[in-house]
Write a protein that holds these residues in place. Structure first.
Motif, PDB file in Angstrom:
ATOM      1  N   LEU A   4       5.593   7.208  20.496  1.00  0.00           N
ATOM      2  CA  LEU A   4       5.060   8.296  19.841  1.00  0.00           C
ATOM      3  C   LEU A   4       5.799   8.650  18.601  1.00  0.00           C
ATOM      4  CD1 LEU A   4       3.249  10.826  19.777  1.00  0.00           C
ATOM      5  CD2 LEU A   4       4.903  11.986  21.344  1.00  0.00           C
ATOM      6  N   ASP A   5       5.159   8.989  17.444  1.00  0.00           N
ATOM      7  CA  ASP A   5       5.911   9.383  16.006  1.00  0.00           C
ATOM      8  C   ASP A   5       5.792  10.732  15.917  1.00  0.00           C
ATOM      9  OD1 ASP A   5       6.480   9.941  13.548  1.00  0.00           O
ATOM     10  OD2 ASP A   5       5.588   8.076  12.780  1.00  0.00           O
ATOM     11  N   LEU A   6       6.851  11.332  16.556  1.00  0.00           N
ATOM     12  CA  LEU A   6       6.635  12.890  16.731  1.00  0.00           C
ATOM     13  C   LEU A   6       6.577  13.471  15.074  1.00  0.00           C
ATOM     14  CD1 LEU A   6       8.919  14.212  19.418  1.00  0.00           C
ATOM     15  CD2 LEU A   6       6.611  14.441  19.295  1.00  0.00           C
ATOM     16  N   ASP A   7       7.386  12.930  14.238  1.00  0.00           N
ATOM     17  CA  ASP A   7       7.070  13.584  12.743  1.00  0.00           C
ATOM     18  C   ASP A   7       5.621  13.442  12.251  1.00  0.00           C
ATOM     19  OD1 ASP A   7       9.868  14.159  12.742  1.00  0.00           O
ATOM     20  OD2 ASP A   7      10.351  12.200  12.079  1.00  0.00           O
ATOM     21  N   ALA A   8       5.120  12.437  12.583  1.00  0.00           N
ATOM     22  CA  ALA A   8       3.770  12.120  11.955  1.00  0.00           C
ATOM     23  C   ALA A   8       2.773  13.169  12.809  1.00  0.00           C
ATOM     24  CB  ALA A   8       3.280  10.684  12.222  1.00  0.00           C
ATOM     25  N   LEU A   9       2.993  13.156  14.182  1.00  0.00           N
ATOM     26  CA  LEU A   9       2.046  14.231  15.009  1.00  0.00           C
ATOM     27  C   LEU A   9       2.488  15.447  14.315  1.00  0.00           C
ATOM     28  CD1 LEU A   9       0.062  14.591  17.071  1.00  0.00           C
ATOM     29  CD2 LEU A   9       2.112  14.719  18.863  1.00  0.00           C
ATOM     30  N   GLU A  50      10.196  11.134  25.906  1.00  0.00           N
ATOM     31  CA  GLU A  50       9.163  11.175  24.850  1.00  0.00           C
ATOM     32  C   GLU A  50       8.265  12.191  25.271  1.00  0.00           C
ATOM     33  OE1 GLU A  50       6.212   8.041  24.188  1.00  0.00           O
ATOM     34  OE2 GLU A  50       7.443   7.715  22.485  1.00  0.00           O
ATOM     35  N   ASP A  51       7.792  12.366  26.258  1.00  0.00           N
ATOM     36  CA  ASP A  51       7.106  13.520  26.824  1.00  0.00           C
ATOM     37  C   ASP A  51       7.650  15.028  26.766  1.00  0.00           C
ATOM     38  OD1 ASP A  51       4.870  11.709  27.588  1.00  0.00           O
ATOM     39  OD2 ASP A  51       5.444  11.774  29.533  1.00  0.00           O
ATOM     40  N   GLU A  52       8.742  15.133  27.064  1.00  0.00           N
ATOM     41  CA  GLU A  52       9.486  16.362  26.724  1.00  0.00           C
ATOM     42  C   GLU A  52       9.501  16.523  25.419  1.00  0.00           C
ATOM     43  OE1 GLU A  52      11.353  18.263  28.899  1.00  0.00           O
ATOM     44  OE2 GLU A  52      11.302  17.083  30.868  1.00  0.00           O
ATOM     45  N   ALA A  53       9.875  15.907  24.666  1.00  0.00           N
ATOM     46  CA  ALA A  53       9.871  15.983  22.939  1.00  0.00           C
ATOM     47  C   ALA A  53       8.579  16.386  22.562  1.00  0.00           C
ATOM     48  CB  ALA A  53      10.155  14.803  22.327  1.00  0.00           C
ATOM     49  N   LEU A  54       7.413  15.704  23.251  1.00  0.00           N
ATOM     50  CA  LEU A  54       6.241  16.023  22.768  1.00  0.00           C
ATOM     51  C   LEU A  54       5.859  17.500  23.001  1.00  0.00           C
ATOM     52  CD1 LEU A  54       3.177  15.515  21.834  1.00  0.00           C
ATOM     53  CD2 LEU A  54       2.690  14.696  23.993  1.00  0.00           C
ATOM     54  N   ALA A  81     -11.644  14.147  25.068  1.00  0.00           N
ATOM     55  CA  ALA A  81     -10.750  14.492  23.873  1.00  0.00           C
ATOM     56  C   ALA A  81     -12.097  15.079  22.754  1.00  0.00           C
ATOM     57  CB  ALA A  81      -9.976  13.538  23.138  1.00  0.00           C
ATOM     58  N   ASP A  82     -11.721  16.036  21.968  1.00  0.00           N
ATOM     59  CA  ASP A  82     -12.661  16.565  20.949  1.00  0.00           C
ATOM     60  C   ASP A  82     -12.599  15.311  19.994  1.00  0.00           C
ATOM     61  OD1 ASP A  82     -13.751  17.815  18.838  1.00  0.00           O
ATOM     62  OD2 ASP A  82     -12.597  19.448  18.957  1.00  0.00           O
ATOM     63  N   PRO A  83     -13.775  14.940  19.644  1.00  0.00           N
ATOM     64  CA  PRO A  83     -13.855  13.511  18.700  1.00  0.00           C
ATOM     65  C   PRO A  83     -13.537  14.154  17.134  1.00  0.00           C
ATOM     66  CG  PRO A  83     -15.922  14.086  19.512  1.00  0.00           C
ATOM     67  CD  PRO A  83     -15.043  14.996  20.302  1.00  0.00           C
ATOM     68  N   GLY A  84     -13.666  15.611  16.864  1.00  0.00           N
ATOM     69  CA  GLY A  84     -13.544  16.322  15.670  1.00  0.00           C
ATOM     70  C   GLY A  84     -12.090  16.646  15.418  1.00  0.00           C
ATOM     71  N   LEU A  85     -11.154  16.677  16.459  1.00  0.00           N
ATOM     72  CA  LEU A  85      -9.860  16.973  16.224  1.00  0.00           C
ATOM     73  C   LEU A  85      -9.396  16.109  15.495  1.00  0.00           C
ATOM     74  CD1 LEU A  85      -7.762  19.270  17.341  1.00  0.00           C
ATOM     75  CD2 LEU A  85      -7.422  18.015  19.149  1.00  0.00           C
ATOM     76  N   ALA A  86      -8.479  16.429  14.390  1.00  0.00           N
ATOM     77  CA  ALA A  86      -7.753  15.697  13.313  1.00  0.00           C
ATOM     78  C   ALA A  86      -6.449  15.142  13.987  1.00  0.00           C
ATOM     79  CB  ALA A  86      -7.731  16.254  12.074  1.00  0.00           C
ATOM     80  N   ILE A  87      -6.467  14.538  15.019  1.00  0.00           N
ATOM     81  CA  ILE A  87      -5.150  13.909  15.674  1.00  0.00           C
ATOM     82  C   ILE A  87      -5.461  12.483  15.805  1.00  0.00           C
ATOM     83  CG2 ILE A  87      -3.707  13.780  17.647  1.00  0.00           C
ATOM     84  CD1 ILE A  87      -3.381  16.349  16.163  1.00  0.00           C
ATOM     85  N   THR A  88      -4.480  11.737  15.294  1.00  0.00           N
ATOM     86  CA  THR A  88      -4.693  10.266  15.438  1.00  0.00           C
ATOM     87  C   THR A  88      -4.232   9.821  16.817  1.00  0.00           C
ATOM     88  OG1 THR A  88      -4.334   9.948  12.993  1.00  0.00           O
ATOM     89  CG2 THR A  88      -3.983   8.111  14.404  1.00  0.00           C
ATOM     90  N   PRO A  89      -4.846   9.061  17.516  1.00  0.00           N
ATOM     91  CA  PRO A  89      -4.789   8.527  19.043  1.00  0.00           C
ATOM     92  C   PRO A  89      -3.642   7.534  18.594  1.00  0.00           C
ATOM     93  CG  PRO A  89      -7.058   8.544  18.475  1.00  0.00           C
ATOM     94  CD  PRO A  89      -6.610   8.850  17.530  1.00  0.00           C
ATOM     95  N   LEU A  90      -2.769   7.463  19.825  1.00  0.00           N
ATOM     96  CA  LEU A  90      -1.698   6.286  19.787  1.00  0.00           C
ATOM     97  C   LEU A  90      -2.704   4.964  19.914  1.00  0.00           C
ATOM     98  CD1 LEU A  90       0.725   7.908  22.480  1.00  0.00           C
ATOM     99  CD2 LEU A  90       0.961   7.534  20.184  1.00  0.00           C
ATOM    100  N   GLU A  91      -1.796   3.841  19.448  1.00  0.00           N
ATOM    101  CA  GLU A  91      -2.658   2.605  19.597  1.00  0.00           C
ATOM    102  C   GLU A  91      -2.122   2.116  20.671  1.00  0.00           C
ATOM    103  OE1 GLU A  91      -1.830  -0.043  16.329  1.00  0.00           O
ATOM    104  OE2 GLU A  91      -2.069   1.595  14.748  1.00  0.00           O
ATOM    105  N   ARG A  92      -3.178   1.519  21.634  1.00  0.00           N
ATOM    106  CA  ARG A  92      -2.999   0.901  22.955  1.00  0.00           C
ATOM    107  C   ARG A  92      -2.167  -0.323  22.705  1.00  0.00           C
ATOM    108  NH1 ARG A  92      -6.989   3.040  27.083  1.00  0.00           N
ATOM    109  NH2 ARG A  92      -7.607   4.868  26.157  1.00  0.00           N
ATOM    110  N   ALA A  93      -1.197  -0.759  23.310  1.00  0.00           N
ATOM    111  CA  ALA A  93      -0.619  -1.859  23.559  1.00  0.00           C
ATOM    112  C   ALA A  93      -1.350  -2.942  23.869  1.00  0.00           C
ATOM    113  CB  ALA A  93       0.739  -1.977  24.069  1.00  0.00           C
ATOM    114  N   GLY A  94      -1.752  -4.075  23.375  1.00  0.00           N
ATOM    115  CA  GLY A  94      -2.905  -4.669  23.844  1.00  0.00           C
ATOM    116  C   GLY A  94      -1.989  -6.177  24.199  1.00  0.00           C
TER     117      GLY A  94
END
Length: 94
Positions: A4-9, A50-54, A81-94
Motif C-alpha cells: 500500500l502506498d499510503l502517500d498516494a492514497l 500496513e492495515d494499522e497505518a491505513l 465498492a462504489d465504482p464512482g469513488l476516485a480511489i485507485t484499487p491495489l493491483e493484484r499480484a499475479g
C-alpha cells in the motif's frame, strides 16, 4: 500482494469531496477503532502494520466511517465498492 502506498492514497483521499469529521467525532472514531482493534486481537485476528497505518491515516484525515468503509472496499477492488469513488484499487499480484 501489492504494498500500500499510503502517500498516494492520502492524496486521493484529500481530493475526495467529503465533510471531514469534527475533532470530537474524530476522537470518538479513534476510540471506536481502538475498541475494534482490541476485539480483533482477542479473536487472534490482529491487524498487520500496513492495515494499522491505513486506518490511522483515514482517522488522521477525519474520514467518516461509512466513507472509510467505501474507500477500503474500492482499494481492495471489492464487488460492493462504489465504482464512482476516485480511489485507485491495489493491483493484484499475479
Amino acid at each position: 500482494m501489492t504494498t500500500l502506498d499510503l502517500d498516494a492514497l492520502r492524496t486521493e483521499v484529500r481530493a475526495l469531496d467529503y465533510v471531514r469529521g469534527t475533532p470530537a467525532e474524530a476522537a470518538m472514531w479513534r476510540e471506536d477503532d481502538a475498541d475494534s482493534r482490541a476485539n480483533l486481537a482477542i479473536e487472534g485476528m490482529d491487524l498487520n502494520a500496513e492495515d494499522e497505518a491505513l486506518f490511522d491515516m483515514l482517522r488522521d484525515e477525519a474520514v467518516p466511517p461509512p466513507l472509510a468503509t467505501q474507500i477500503i472496499l474500492k482499494l481492495y477492488d471489492h464487488p460492493n465498492a462504489d465504482p464512482g469513488l476516485a480511489i485507485t484499487p491495489l493491483e493484484r499480484a499475479g
